[in-house]
Scaffold this motif. Structure first.
Motif, PDB file in Angstrom:
ATOM      1  N   LYS A   1       8.558   5.293  -3.407  1.00 50.58           N
ATOM      2  CA  LYS A   1       8.991   6.433  -4.221  1.00 50.58           C
ATOM      3  C   LYS A   1       8.505   6.287  -5.651  1.00 50.58           C
ATOM      4  O   LYS A   1       8.077   7.257  -6.283  1.00 50.58           O
ATOM      5  CB  LYS A   1      10.516   6.548  -4.214  1.00 50.58           C
ATOM      6  CG  LYS A   1      11.075   7.244  -2.988  1.00 50.58           C
ATOM      7  CD  LYS A   1      12.577   7.434  -3.154  1.00 50.58           C
ATOM      8  CE  LYS A   1      13.206   7.967  -1.882  1.00 50.58           C
ATOM      9  NZ  LYS A   1      14.649   7.662  -1.838  1.00 50.58           N
ATOM     10  N   GLY A   2       8.572   5.029  -6.169  1.00 55.87           N
ATOM     11  CA  GLY A   2       8.104   4.774  -7.531  1.00 55.87           C
ATOM     12  C   GLY A   2       6.639   5.124  -7.678  1.00 55.87           C
ATOM     13  O   GLY A   2       6.215   5.723  -8.668  1.00 55.87           O
ATOM     14  N   LEU A   3       5.858   4.790  -6.644  1.00 52.65           N
ATOM     15  CA  LEU A   3       4.419   5.049  -6.697  1.00 52.65           C
ATOM     16  C   LEU A   3       4.099   6.536  -6.686  1.00 52.65           C
ATOM     17  O   LEU A   3       3.099   6.979  -7.241  1.00 52.65           O
ATOM     18  CB  LEU A   3       3.714   4.371  -5.526  1.00 52.65           C
ATOM     19  CG  LEU A   3       3.538   2.855  -5.642  1.00 52.65           C
ATOM     20  CD1 LEU A   3       2.963   2.295  -4.350  1.00 52.65           C
ATOM     21  CD2 LEU A   3       2.655   2.492  -6.821  1.00 52.65           C
TER      22      LEU A   3
ATOM     23  N   THR B   1       5.292   8.858  -8.257  1.00 56.14           N
ATOM     24  CA  THR B   1       5.257   9.476  -9.579  1.00 56.14           C
ATOM     25  C   THR B   1       4.631   8.556 -10.626  1.00 56.14           C
ATOM     26  O   THR B   1       4.572   8.902 -11.795  1.00 56.14           O
ATOM     27  CB  THR B   1       6.691   9.840 -10.024  1.00 56.14           C
ATOM     28  OG1 THR B   1       7.517   8.691  -9.830  1.00 56.14           O
ATOM     29  CG2 THR B   1       7.237  10.997  -9.205  1.00 56.14           C
ATOM     30  N   SER B   2       4.168   7.380 -10.188  1.00 57.79           N
ATOM     31  CA  SER B   2       3.621   6.424 -11.147  1.00 57.79           C
ATOM     32  C   SER B   2       2.224   6.838 -11.603  1.00 57.79           C
ATOM     33  O   SER B   2       1.380   7.214 -10.785  1.00 57.79           O
ATOM     34  CB  SER B   2       3.582   5.041 -10.484  1.00 57.79           C
ATOM     35  OG  SER B   2       2.452   4.321 -10.924  1.00 57.79           O
ATOM     36  N   PRO B   3       1.969   6.793 -12.922  1.00 57.83           N
ATOM     37  CA  PRO B   3       0.617   7.126 -13.401  1.00 57.83           C
ATOM     38  C   PRO B   3      -0.441   6.190 -12.818  1.00 57.83           C
ATOM     39  O   PRO B   3      -1.580   6.603 -12.605  1.00 57.83           O
ATOM     40  CB  PRO B   3       0.716   6.958 -14.917  1.00 57.83           C
ATOM     41  CG  PRO B   3       2.098   6.531 -15.234  1.00 57.83           C
ATOM     42  CD  PRO B   3       2.889   6.412 -13.991  1.00 57.83           C
TER      43      PRO B   3
ATOM     44  N   THR C   1       0.284  -5.061  -5.277  1.00 55.73           N
ATOM     45  CA  THR C   1       1.369  -5.979  -5.624  1.00 55.73           C
ATOM     46  C   THR C   1       2.709  -5.266  -5.535  1.00 55.73           C
ATOM     47  O   THR C   1       3.677  -5.799  -4.990  1.00 55.73           O
ATOM     48  CB  THR C   1       1.176  -6.526  -7.059  1.00 55.73           C
ATOM     49  OG1 THR C   1      -0.135  -7.084  -7.141  1.00 55.73           O
ATOM     50  CG2 THR C   1       2.216  -7.581  -7.386  1.00 55.73           C
ATOM     51  N   ASN C   2       2.744  -4.060  -6.057  1.00 54.70           N
ATOM     52  CA  ASN C   2       3.991  -3.300  -6.039  1.00 54.70           C
ATOM     53  C   ASN C   2       4.478  -3.078  -4.602  1.00 54.70           C
ATOM     54  O   ASN C   2       5.635  -3.320  -4.281  1.00 54.70           O
ATOM     55  CB  ASN C   2       3.778  -1.961  -6.755  1.00 54.70           C
ATOM     56  CG  ASN C   2       5.092  -1.289  -7.077  1.00 54.70           C
ATOM     57  OD1 ASN C   2       5.844  -0.963  -6.176  1.00 54.70           O
ATOM     58  ND2 ASN C   2       5.371  -1.089  -8.360  1.00 54.70           N
ATOM     59  N   ILE C   3       3.576  -2.647  -3.731  1.00 54.25           N
ATOM     60  CA  ILE C   3       3.986  -2.357  -2.353  1.00 54.25           C
ATOM     61  C   ILE C   3       4.315  -3.646  -1.607  1.00 54.25           C
ATOM     62  O   ILE C   3       5.345  -3.741  -0.935  1.00 54.25           O
ATOM     63  CB  ILE C   3       2.885  -1.589  -1.588  1.00 54.25           C
ATOM     64  CG1 ILE C   3       2.703  -0.195  -2.202  1.00 54.25           C
ATOM     65  CG2 ILE C   3       3.255  -1.458  -0.109  1.00 54.25           C
ATOM     66  CD1 ILE C   3       1.617   0.625  -1.546  1.00 54.25           C
ATOM     67  N   THR C   4       3.453  -4.654  -1.746  1.00 51.23           N
ATOM     68  CA  THR C   4       3.683  -5.860  -0.952  1.00 51.23           C
ATOM     69  C   THR C   4       4.921  -6.610  -1.427  1.00 51.23           C
ATOM     70  O   THR C   4       5.583  -7.267  -0.627  1.00 51.23           O
ATOM     71  CB  THR C   4       2.457  -6.795  -0.960  1.00 51.23           C
ATOM     72  OG1 THR C   4       2.059  -7.018  -2.318  1.00 51.23           O
ATOM     73  CG2 THR C   4       1.306  -6.205  -0.173  1.00 51.23           C
ATOM     74  N   THR C   5       5.260  -6.496  -2.716  1.00 53.88           N
ATOM     75  CA  THR C   5       6.493  -7.127  -3.197  1.00 53.88           C
ATOM     76  C   THR C   5       7.699  -6.369  -2.666  1.00 53.88           C
ATOM     77  O   THR C   5       8.615  -6.953  -2.090  1.00 53.88           O
ATOM     78  CB  THR C   5       6.532  -7.150  -4.747  1.00 53.88           C
ATOM     79  OG1 THR C   5       5.298  -7.681  -5.220  1.00 53.88           O
ATOM     80  CG2 THR C   5       7.685  -7.989  -5.259  1.00 53.88           C
ATOM     81  N   GLY C   6       7.678  -5.047  -2.836  1.00 57.37           N
ATOM     82  CA  GLY C   6       8.814  -4.233  -2.410  1.00 57.37           C
ATOM     83  C   GLY C   6       8.997  -4.228  -0.905  1.00 57.37           C
ATOM     84  O   GLY C   6      10.109  -4.137  -0.401  1.00 57.37           O
TER      85      GLY C   6
HETATM   86  C1  LIG Z   1       6.736  -0.855  -8.683  1.00 54.59           C
HETATM   87  O1  LIG Z   1       6.567   0.359  -9.389  1.00 54.59           O
HETATM   88  C2  LIG Z   1       7.789   0.991  -9.737  1.00 54.59           C
HETATM   89  C3  LIG Z   1       7.456   2.353 -10.316  1.00 54.59           C
HETATM   90  O2  LIG Z   1       6.398   2.283 -11.224  1.00 54.59           O
HETATM   91  C4  LIG Z   1       8.550   0.106 -10.680  1.00 54.59           C
HETATM   92  O3  LIG Z   1       9.789   0.709 -11.006  1.00 54.59           O
HETATM   93  C5  LIG Z   1       8.787  -1.227 -10.016  1.00 54.59           C
HETATM   94  O4  LIG Z   1       9.428  -2.111 -10.925  1.00 54.59           O
HETATM   95  C6  LIG Z   1       7.495  -1.842  -9.537  1.00 54.59           C
HETATM   96  N1  LIG Z   1       7.777  -3.038  -8.770  1.00 54.59           N
HETATM   97  C7  LIG Z   1       7.066  -4.125  -8.889  1.00 54.59           C
HETATM   98  C8  LIG Z   1       7.476  -5.257  -8.004  1.00 54.59           C
HETATM   99  O5  LIG Z   1       6.101  -4.217  -9.647  1.00 54.59           O
END
Ligand SMILES: *[C@@H]1O[C@H](CO)[C@@H](O)[C@H](O)[C@H]1NC(C)=O
Ligand SMILES: *[C@@H]1O[C@H](CO)[C@@H](O)[C@H](O)[C@H]1NC(C)=O
Length: 212
Positions: free
Chosen positions: A30-32, A34-36, A84-89
């Motif tokens: 969800k964060g992605l 709307t993420s720039p 990184t964002n997806i694989t961490t989450g």
């Molecule tokens: C992933 O991206 C979201 C939205 O930009 C952010 O809130 C979140 O902290 C990020 N998570 C990581 C693990 O970087």
């Protein structure tokens, strides 16, 4: 053939119902949206899928790719951030408790330009995106596609119809162009036998030397 693997992966990712993902993973995705950082992937066009609107699959994909293909390429830094964002989450969803290997980012960075080029291929006579055109042809074979009713059970039934109708669906200039692009990937050129095997399989459906 790498292109079909990519499409399968993309389809599988699209089909995985949002409810079956962990909260952390859903929040990352969800964060992605709307993420720039992720704007180069035009994820907001997929929003209707996430909020469960029953839009047609070809229309949704066509909107998404039309936007994505008119946006610039993602930089390697952006891709690394997204991975990184997806694989961490989503670590628990992917079953990678020990962390995702560094190579995932590198593979994504290597495959991304080709995957984008394939996703943005246009059928010259119709000036339509190949992916959208293929999905629309698929609908004429298996009936209306929708995100909500696609599931493994119907996919198996549909598979038979697809095999029967494969010539119309598979033997297009789009397939040829996608195969040529995929063939240039280093991940593919490292396996010339697999590549040749894939070409023979396509030729078996589409006629000798279709790829050649
Ligand atoms: C992933 O991206 C979201 C939205 O930009 C952010 O809130 C979140 O902290 C990020 N998570 C990581 C693990 O970087
Ligand atoms: C991006 O990274 C990949 C592998 O990590 C590399 O092969 C490619 O040349 C890089 N692209 C740019 C534009 O730096």
């Amino acid at each position: 053939m790498k292109a079909s693997t990519l499409f399968t992966f993309a389809a599988a990712a699209g089909l995985a119902s949002a409810q079956s993902l962990s909260t952390d993973c859903t929040n990352s995705l969800k964060g992605l949206l709307t993420s720039p950082d992720a704007a180069c992937l035009n994820p907001s066009a997929l929003l209707s899928f996430f909020v469960g609107n029953a839009k047609s699959v070809p229309d949704t994909v066509n909107n998404w790719l039309t936007g994505l293909c008119s946006t610039g390429f993602c930089s390697n830094e952006t891709l690394a951030t997204i991975v990184t964002n997806i694989t961490t989450g989503c670590a628990s969803d992917f079953n990678v408790a020990g962390g995702v290997p560094e190579t995932v980012t590198q593979i994504v960075q290597e495959v991304y330009p080709t995957a984008r080029s394939i996703a943005c291929l246009k059928d010259v006579p119709t000036n339509q995106l190949c992916v959208s055109e293929t999905l629309t042809s698929l609908e004429t074979l298996v009936g209306k596609l929708s995100f909500s009713d696609l599931n493994v059970a119907t996919a198996f039934g549909d598979f038979q119809k697809i095999v029967v109708g494969a010539q119309n669906l598979a033997c297009t200039g789009c397939t040829k162009a996608a195969f040529r692009l995929a063939s240039q990937l280093s991940l593919v050129t490292e396996f010339p036998q697999a590549q040749q095997q894939a070409a023979l399989q396509i030729d078996a459906i589409c006629g000798a030397n279709f790829i050649g």
